[in-house]
Design an enzyme around this catalytic site. Sequence first.
Site: not given
Ligand SMILES: [Zn+2]
Length: 445
Positions: A91, A153
């Site tokens: 992501d 994340e």
């Molecule tokens: Zn990163």
Amino acid sequence: MTPQEIESAVEAGMPRAVEDLTRLAAIPSVAFPGHPDEPVLAAAALTEELLRGAGLRNVRQIPVEGSFPAVYGEAPAPAGAPTVLLYAHYDVQPAGDLAQWRTPPFEPTLIDGALYGRGTADDKSGVIAHVAALRAFNGEFPVGVKVIIEGQEEYAGERLEDFVEANPELVRADAIVVADCGNPRVGDPALTTTLRGMAAFTVEVRTLREALHSGGFGGAAPDALAALMRMLSTLHDDRGDVRVPGLAQGTFDGSDESEDDFRISAGVLDGVSLVGSGSLTDRLWASYAITVTGLDVPTVSGAVNAVQPVARARVTIRIPPAGDAKTALDDVTGFLQKVAPWGAQVTFDDFVTGSGFTAGTGGRARAAIDGAMERAFGRTPRDVGQGGSIPLVAKLSGLFPEAEILLYGAEDDDASIHAPNERVVLDELRRVITAEALFLANYGA
Ligand SMILES: [Zn+2]
């Protein structure tokens, strides 16, 4: 394979690695609320395809509760060889202000040997580093391999931490490689050996039942906004050092960084000084930092002539690697409570804490990466810290205290991660891939 064979294999695989990075970075996998899910899932699917193509087995998407899937693959360890866990995330940060991008954020563009686009560095370069390093071995890996590529994340990423806590066997390894960092400068090899922890909270100050006319009441009625500003201003001294009792300044054990370089990369305006005292690395990597990251107060455009009954602030604390986040949170909130003027009512909520990290020294994986980086970069890596936090690293080091954790990657300080015009330097990416492949060979030998 000999080191020369590994280097040739990486070199030969570079065009494909760049092509795959371009495909992956073209997908706007922004796993933030308000952004569509489809591109995130498309990035997961492509990551799965890439891991499969790297010769791993049992490649699959793993559901993570309340989050996007992680992508996982593995290969068993040859007899007697250790196992390495490779981590990255697929992501990306949102693009932000499009007007500030010189190329479209999700149309990866090659300019002067660097690939520009959101996620080309953070952290799709990490995904590709793992994939390309593994491909160099043609399915005959010198160590056991586990790969986990996280899907969320950048936004409130505590869910993978819960997942690994519940599924430790899936990620158990002798060494953990986190390719979500970078060298201070391109070509200047470094390992990130410390991370700061963090804590955050919201403070609310109340002084009145309701807003009052500032003409009729101002001058005697206690203003919640004024109280909050006074409280927040006590967190630092005139130089900008944190002055909360208990939060002592730390020192970083390693080389210092140049203030001039820092001024440039931070974009500090002419005539404006840096804040705090001590060396730059002491301040950035080893000391507490307190930042007010949000305020709930009337806006300028919506201002009316009123004394405010309530005001709120979001406060973030960065914690030295060995510091305790919970203690720091108590120290700061206790201090704010104590300095609150006029008997104002002060409450705290929405707490967040995350531990820091300090790498062990003298291990077998460290020796293997030292040798690998020396060959790939022409120099052994130096130790650097990082002011930010990677909560998953703290979680993994808590779960597997014996495991060595190595943090590196192709996100150099000028990669503009989380900013417009993010880019990765392709020569740097090649050196990172080469170092990772050589590391796997060294570590398995
Ligand atoms: Zn990163």
